[in-house]
Design a protein around this motif. Structure first.
Motif, short mmCIF file in Angstrom:
data_model
loop_
_atom_site.label_atom_id
_atom_site.label_comp_id
_atom_site.label_asym_id
_atom_site.label_seq_id
_atom_site.Cartn_x
_atom_site.Cartn_y
_atom_site.Cartn_z
N LYS B 180 3.35 -3.49 2.47
CA LYS B 180 3.12 -4.39 3.59
C LYS B 180 1.93 -3.88 4.41
N LYS B 181 1.08 -4.82 4.82
CA LYS B 181 -0.09 -4.42 5.58
C LYS B 181 0.18 -4.49 7.08
N ASP B 182 0.05 -3.38 7.77
CA ASP B 182 0.23 -3.37 9.22
C ASP B 182 -1.05 -3.81 9.91
N VAL B 183 -2.17 -3.59 9.23
CA VAL B 183 -3.46 -3.88 9.83
C VAL B 183 -4.11 -4.98 9.02
N ASP B 184 -4.49 -6.08 9.66
CA ASP B 184 -5.15 -7.15 8.94
C ASP B 184 -6.66 -7.01 9.12
N LEU B 185 -7.27 -6.28 8.21
CA LEU B 185 -8.71 -6.04 8.32
C LEU B 185 -9.52 -7.29 8.03
N THR B 186 -8.88 -8.26 7.36
CA THR B 186 -9.63 -9.45 6.96
C THR B 186 -10.10 -10.26 8.18
N ARG B 187 -9.44 -10.04 9.33
CA ARG B 187 -9.82 -10.80 10.54
C ARG B 187 -10.71 -9.99 11.49
N ALA B 188 -10.91 -8.71 11.17
CA ALA B 188 -11.66 -7.85 12.10
C ALA B 188 -13.14 -8.22 12.12
N PRO B 223 -10.27 7.45 -1.67
CA PRO B 223 -9.91 8.87 -1.72
C PRO B 223 -9.29 9.36 -0.41
N VAL B 224 -9.72 8.77 0.71
CA VAL B 224 -9.21 9.16 2.02
C VAL B 224 -7.74 8.73 2.16
N VAL B 225 -7.43 7.56 1.59
CA VAL B 225 -6.05 7.07 1.62
C VAL B 225 -5.17 7.91 0.68
N ASP B 226 -5.71 8.18 -0.52
CA ASP B 226 -4.93 8.98 -1.48
C ASP B 226 -4.67 10.38 -0.96
N ALA B 227 -5.60 10.91 -0.18
CA ALA B 227 -5.42 12.26 0.36
C ALA B 227 -4.43 12.26 1.52
N GLY B 228 -4.03 11.07 1.96
CA GLY B 228 -3.04 10.98 3.04
C GLY B 228 -3.66 11.11 4.42
N TRP B 229 -4.98 10.98 4.53
CA TRP B 229 -5.64 11.09 5.84
C TRP B 229 -5.44 9.82 6.66
N VAL B 230 -5.40 8.67 5.94
CA VAL B 230 -5.29 7.37 6.59
C VAL B 230 -4.29 6.55 5.78
N ASP B 231 -3.52 5.70 6.46
CA ASP B 231 -2.52 4.88 5.79
C ASP B 231 -3.17 3.82 4.88
N HIS B 232 -2.46 3.47 3.80
CA HIS B 232 -3.00 2.51 2.83
C HIS B 232 -3.38 1.16 3.44
N SER B 233 -2.70 0.80 4.54
CA SER B 233 -2.98 -0.51 5.13
C SER B 233 -4.42 -0.61 5.66
N HIS B 234 -5.12 0.51 5.75
CA HIS B 234 -6.52 0.49 6.22
C HIS B 234 -7.52 0.48 5.05
#
Lengths: 258, 304
Positions: B180-188, B223-234
């Motif tokens: 589930k996406k917490d952040v809707d980047l498509t509207r940013a 890679p930043v998401v896979d490393a756990g630095w930022v959540d996948h929703s971003h």
């Protein structure tokens, strides 16, 4: 169980690339080589499976190339593989994916592996063909782009990455080939004791001519830098100046600074 | 030359990327036929022959069965080349078809040039021109490289494919939905994305601060998401979200093809990277050659 992991040594992708004398590949001088990133996930998954099965499986790591590829093999041994197979080839870049796969399949056939791990693609050539071709040549089941791997009762449960965050789940009976994607696991760093232990592990050297039986089915005609799409501004220099320049550009060219 | 185009179908629907195959076939001047493992209700709009096998019978994806169906169509059409989208479906299936035909495969074609098909290599920093030397060829084309313009139209001539059932060592279990996406980047309107060049998780707030100063959202490369630095929703890219902001700022992102595919519709792209040759430079309106951790805080301070 016998496990094979196929790894490739590739240049650091931060490097600057230029064509070599043949014009069909890059000049190797000044490049630093390392293990292909996707193959690190393959090595890690193979070692994790070995550990899961009480260290019973024997894990062989294979690499094709000149002497320098021994470094990649040694890294995999230090991560926990049991032995190495170095297919000696001074110019693997001259072979197409079909030939590379046939070399691996020829070796695998004589050794009788049950499970083969490899990266989903190489960072340099990026054809994403070799793993699947090996499976086809051996008549093995195959799943690509794994972001999840589980093994129980002789069956692999593979979670494949599809587009848009969707995953596809498949079950494979052994013998099988799986290709590994970023995010599958976190590859371990070889510890100093394991690096020392790895020095004693066997690396078998096999001339490529002993295994290569196939003609190429594709050829590289040229290697060259992409045409820049043009129009882009490149800013270089002192950070303070760069900030002022970019601020000016954003004000002029976009509507986001109000 | 006759091209057999392999359509994509997932969860009951024809995928739009299928039409890019028609654009590619036109680019190489090939006669077209298509093959679809799907259903009558999801036929592509075209004036070509479509070889149709029922997904209800054969499964949406079983590689060994789909290979047999494609090979059946290749034979009936006597196709010279078999073309796939370089997607999770195409890159999985294409080498299987190539092996069966002993055909040369060219993967992830981005263009057609003197000397063959143009493909990216070395993390998209360089290009190769590749030519198949076999009788038949298998090709996969990069999504988005050959855009289909206009509205698809026409009524295909349907030829049914029915192959004998056979045992297969691969069983397709099903799909898992995207998180589930917490952040809707498509509207940013503004997205400031962090890449591996940011260095470590502790540096993410610096990128977040720039996003805030610009009134935008934080994005990230894979890679930043896979490393756990930022959540996948971003995550921005083919396995994350496809975005189209007014301003996209790529911080320490080299520009892997999958990332570029997710952000190339941005109106204005600023890339900040130490490496002047990074592929992100190809799509950037402005490339700032600098260390992200020096430049970004200075820019944020200026904006504040």
């Amino acid at each position: 169980m016998k496990i094979l992991v196929c790894v490739k040594q590739v240049p650091d992708m931060e490097s600057r690339f230029k064509p070599d004398g043949s014009g069909t590949w890059f000049e190797e001088t000044d490049l630093a080589f390392r293990m292909n990133e996707y193959d690190e996930y393959a090595v890690e998954q193979a070692v994790q499976l070995k550990e899961q099965l009480g260290n019973e499986p024997e894990v062989t790591v294979l690499s094709i190339g000149p002497d320098r590829v021994n470094e990649a093999i040694k890294k995999a041994l230090a991560m926990g593989c049991d032995k190495g197979a170095h297919i000696q080839d001074p110019a693997p870049q001259g072979k197409d994916p079909w030939q590379i796969a046939s070399i691996i399949a020829q070796y695998a056939r004589t050794e009788g592996f049950d499970l083969v791990f490899t990266g989903m693609q190489s960072q340099d050539r990026g054809s994403a063909q070799v793993g699947v071709l090996v499976a086809e040549l051996l008549g093995f089941a195959c799943a690509t782009t794994l972001v999840g791997f589980a093994f129980a009762d002789g069956v692999v449960t593979a979670k494949r990455e599809l587009e848009g965050g969707i995953k596809g789940v498949a079950k494979l009976r052994l013998p099988a080939v799986v290709t590994c994607q970023l995010g599958l696991n976190i590859p371990r760093y070889p510890t100093l004791p394991n690096i020392m232990k790895a020095k004693k592990k066997e690396i078998l050297a096999i001339p490529v001519a002993d295994l290569l039986k196939e003609e190429a089915v594709a050829a590289t005609a040229r290697f060259y830098p992409p045409a820049r799409k043009g129009g882009g501004i490149v800013l270089e220099g002192d950070v303070g100046n760069l900030v002022e320049q970019l601020y000016g550009i954003l004000k002029e060219k976009t509507t986001v600074l109000r | 030359m006759k091209a057999l185009l392999v359509c994509e179908y997932r969860e009951g629907k024809l995928l739009d990327t299928t039409y890019e195959l028609l654009a590619f076939a036109d680019r190489i001047g090939a006669e077209k036929a298509m093959v679809l493992i799907g259903s009558d209700s999801a036929l592509p709009a075209c004036n070509s022959t479509v070889y149709l096998a029922e997904a209800a019978k054969y499964g949406e994806y079983n590689p060994d069965v789909h290979k047999k169906i494609v090979l059946d169509a290749v034979q009936r059409e006597n196709a010279d080349c078999i073309v796939f989208v370089h997607s999770s479906y195409g890159w999985d299936l294409a080498p299987r078809v190539a092996a069966a035909l002993r055909a040369g495969q060219v993967s992830e074609i981005v263009g057609v040039v003197d000397g063959g098909y143009e493909v990216g290599c070395c993390n998209a920093k360089m290009r190769r021109a590749v030519t198949p030397t076999s009788g038949k060829a298998v090709l996969t084309v990069q999504a988005g490289a050959f855009s289909f313009t206009g509205t698809p139209q026409g009524t295909p001539k349907v030829e049914r494919i029915d192959i004998p059932d056979g045992a297969t060592p691969v069983e397709f279990v099903g799909y898992e939905p995207a998180e589930k996406k917490d952040v809707d980047l498509t509207r940013a309107e503004v997205i400031v994305s962090a890449g591996r060049g940011v260095g470590k998780k502790d540096n993410i707030p610096v990128i977040q601060a720039l996003a805030k100063a610009l009134g935008g959202e934080l994005g990230a490369s894979r890679p930043v998401v896979d490393a756990g630095w930022v959540d996948h929703s971003h995550q921005v890219g083919t396995t994350g979200q496809s975005v189209s902001p007014k301003l996209y700022v790529a911080c320490g992102i080299s520009g892997a093809i999958q990332h570029l595919a997710g952000m190339k519709k941005s109106d204005f792209v600023v890339a900040i990277n130490k490496d002047k040759d990074a592929p992100i430079g190809e799509v950037a309106d402005v490339l700032v050659v600098a260390d992200v951790m020096q430049f970004v805080p200075a820019l944020t301070a200026k904006l504040q």
